[in-house]
Enzyme design. Structure first.
Site, PDB file in Angstrom:
ATOM      1  N   CYS A 195       0.843  -1.210   0.000  1.00 21.31           N
ATOM      2  CA  CYS A 195       0.000   0.000   0.000  1.00 21.31           C
ATOM      3  C   CYS A 195       0.871   1.251   0.000  1.00 21.31           C
ATOM      4  O   CYS A 195       1.354   1.668   1.060  1.00 21.31           O
ATOM      5  CB  CYS A 195      -0.927   0.002   1.210  1.00 21.31           C
ATOM      6  SG  CYS A 195      -1.981   1.476   1.267  1.00 21.31           S
ATOM      7  N   CYS A 203      -0.365   4.126   2.354  1.00 22.04           N
ATOM      8  CA  CYS A 203      -0.177   3.907   3.795  1.00 22.04           C
ATOM      9  C   CYS A 203       1.289   4.012   4.192  1.00 22.04           C
ATOM     10  O   CYS A 203       1.661   4.720   5.126  1.00 22.04           O
ATOM     11  CB  CYS A 203      -0.694   2.523   4.197  1.00 22.04           C
ATOM     12  SG  CYS A 203      -2.408   2.240   3.796  1.00 22.04           S
ATOM     13  N   ASP A 204       2.128   3.254   3.479  1.00 20.86           N
ATOM     14  CA  ASP A 204       3.505   3.057   3.926  1.00 20.86           C
ATOM     15  C   ASP A 204       4.505   3.981   3.248  1.00 20.86           C
ATOM     16  O   ASP A 204       5.652   4.085   3.690  1.00 20.86           O
ATOM     17  CB  ASP A 204       3.915   1.598   3.695  1.00 20.86           C
ATOM     18  CG  ASP A 204       3.025   0.632   4.474  1.00 20.86           C
ATOM     19  OD1 ASP A 204       2.487   1.050   5.518  1.00 20.86           O
ATOM     20  OD2 ASP A 204       2.853  -0.517   4.052  1.00 20.86           O
TER      21      ASP A 204
END
Length: 509
Positions: A337, A340-341
């Site tokens: 992701c 997200c990361d």
């Protein structure tokens, strides 16, 4: 001003819903984040008389705790909870003030019944759409149980601490100093890890269903609503509600809704299903499907559910590359992701595997955060839309490697590079980097079915135009089927189609 006009107006409406007074304890210094945090507190105090602010020294600076007057709740924000965490902050204010949370009473009772001391810490990024579920769940647990506390830590603000604790994916949760879990977790999933989950005996007395749906994504929710509206006994088994939609950030092609986000849509799906008489069984994975007098669905906990018809809507998951090192370095440099990361890899060299739309969109997003992006594509040309390719090639810190095969992810305790083979020359090469984002499409969640129903070579369930599978009484819908297009709106339509097909089957049999 920390809050823009729109957010301030929105917050002002929420603050009217507070039911009691709240004391915010702030630990601030002279750094820019602390200054913004103090400015935010001044804005809050100016908007409602229910909030007072006190300067203290907490375990981390900058941070603040949200408390009832005279009682610490254990809810702490280390960093400023804006972005995707703005809702987490608002909910903390409302719930600490005494406003009832929107969760089942059984969940509240379960939380209140937990004995012992539980100190949770969650590392998040403000761009992570998976993080708020975890933050909100742990905050609620802290508010309801004095033995539980939770600190949300912005990994971008506390970068050294995140790196020292090997946080390379968000959300990453620690319990009493030890790693607890990473990725999206619902409150039920967190509780299942610290209290005993329901065993098979809890399902023993369930009467056979008319329609039993396996999977709680858009197709499953749509099927459940259409079945329940027919007045027939409907059940739904799901590991988590929302399915892969929960991992989707912006949704702009859901007709009549200009823009929404995956978690928001998933919450709406669950809320809509709960309007009907549907037996929702969450945190359950299917293990076996077999037709006897009834169609029997065995769960991984050993329980067996019976139904006259079944609708399979198990969706799909990210496809793995399937090379050495992928499993070992998952959440230690290997990620799926970018939204997200991505912030955890600021200033670092990363790779994106996959040259389709999702891969190239990821590369473009990451290029604005990291020092360099290397795109690895198996085919001789990228598959992404031309407009995305034009944007990609305009970026100065992107390298595109086409016609290459990923051979191995390398590293020791964390990822340090990727080995690949040039398919035209056979030459093996290695690129040193700190992160890899895998974006090579989806694989259907149908492995558990075996030969119970006909599946394609790719594992997709074969259905006819009524949603019927090769096994009479069993229907399927959504991304787990051989539908040529994997879209939320198509999944919803196929869920409705399968429910109507199942109802038609019930009438005729």
């Amino acid at each position: 001003m920390v809050l823009d006009g729109d957010i301030k107006a929105q917050l002002n409406q929420y603050l009217q819903l507070m039911e009691g007074d709240v004391l915010i304890k702030v630990s601030a210094a002279s750094d820019p984040v602390s200054k913004d945090m103090l400015e935010l507190m001044d804005e809050l105090v100016g908007m409602t008389s229910r909030i007072t602010v006190e300067k203290v020294e907490l375990a981390r600076t900058p941070s603040f705790s949200v408390n009832r007057v005279g009682e610490d709740t254990g809810v702490v924000f280390a960093g400023i909870p804006l972005g995707h965490e703005f809702t987490s902050f608002v909910l903390a204010l409302l719930q600490v003030s005494g406003r009832a949370p929107k969760v089942d009473q059984s969940v509240i009772d379960q939380i209140k019944g937990i004995k012992g001391e539980y100190t949770f810490e969650s590392f998040i990024s403000l761009s992570c759409h998976n993080c708020p579920d975890v933050v909100q769940a742990l905050n609620l647990m802290s508010i309801l149980n004095s033995g539980i506390s939770h600190t949300m830590i912005d990994g971008a603000v506390f970068k050294e601490e995140a790196e020292s604790r090997d946080v390379m994916a968000v959300p990453s949760v620690f319990l009493n100093g030890e790693f607890f879990g990473s990725g999206r977790m619902s409150i039920e999933e967190i509780l299942a890890k610290i209290v005993e989950a329901p065993d098979a005996s809890e399902f023993d007395n369930k009467e056979p269903f008319d329609v039993l749906i396996v999977g709680g994504g858009p197709a499953g929710a749509s099927a459940a609503i259409y079945a329940a509206r027919k007045g027939i006994r409907t059940g739904i088994v799901a590991e988590r509600f929302g399915g892969q939609v929960m991992d989707t950030v912006g949704i702009e092609n859901f007709i009549s809704v200009k823009y929404t986000e995956g978690p928001k849509l998933a919450a709406s799906l669950e809320e809509h299903v709960k309007e009907y008489n549907v037996d929702v069984m969450k945190l359950q994975r299917a293990k076996r499907l077999e037709k006897r007098d009834y169609i029997e669905l065995e769960l991984e906990n050993g329980a067996v559910l019976k139904s006259k018809t079944v609708i399979l809507s198990t969706g799909a998951r990210w496809r793995n590359v399937g090379v050495p090192g992928e499993e070992e370095f998952k959440n230690k440099g290997v990620a799926y992701c970018p939204h997200c990361d991505g912030p955890l890899f600021a200033g670092k060299h990363v790779a994106v595997i996959g040259g389709g739309n999702s891969g190239i969109e990821a590369a473009i997003d990451l290029a604005g955060i990291v020092s360099h992006v290397t795109v690895l594509e198996f085919n001789s040309e990228l598959k992404a839309d031309g407009v995305l390719q034009d944007r990609l090639y305009s970026l100065p810190n992107v390298t595109v490697l086409k016609n290459v095969q990923t051979k191995e992810f390398t590293g020791t305790d964390r990822l340090n590079g990727v080995t690949y083979i040039e398919r035209d020359t056979g030459a093996e090469k290695h690129v040193e980097l700190q992160g890899v984002f895998v974006q090579i499409g989806l694989v259907p969640n149908t492995d558990w079915l075996g030969d119970a129903v006909e599946r394609t070579r790719m594992g997709e369930i074969v259905v006819n135009n009524h949603g019927a599978t090769s096994l009479p009484g069993v229907f399927a819908a959504g991304d787990c089927t051989n539908s040529p297009y994997k879209q939320i709106i198509i999944s919803m339509g196929s869920g409705a189609n399968a429910a109507l097909g199942a109802f038609d089957y019930l009438i005729r049999n």
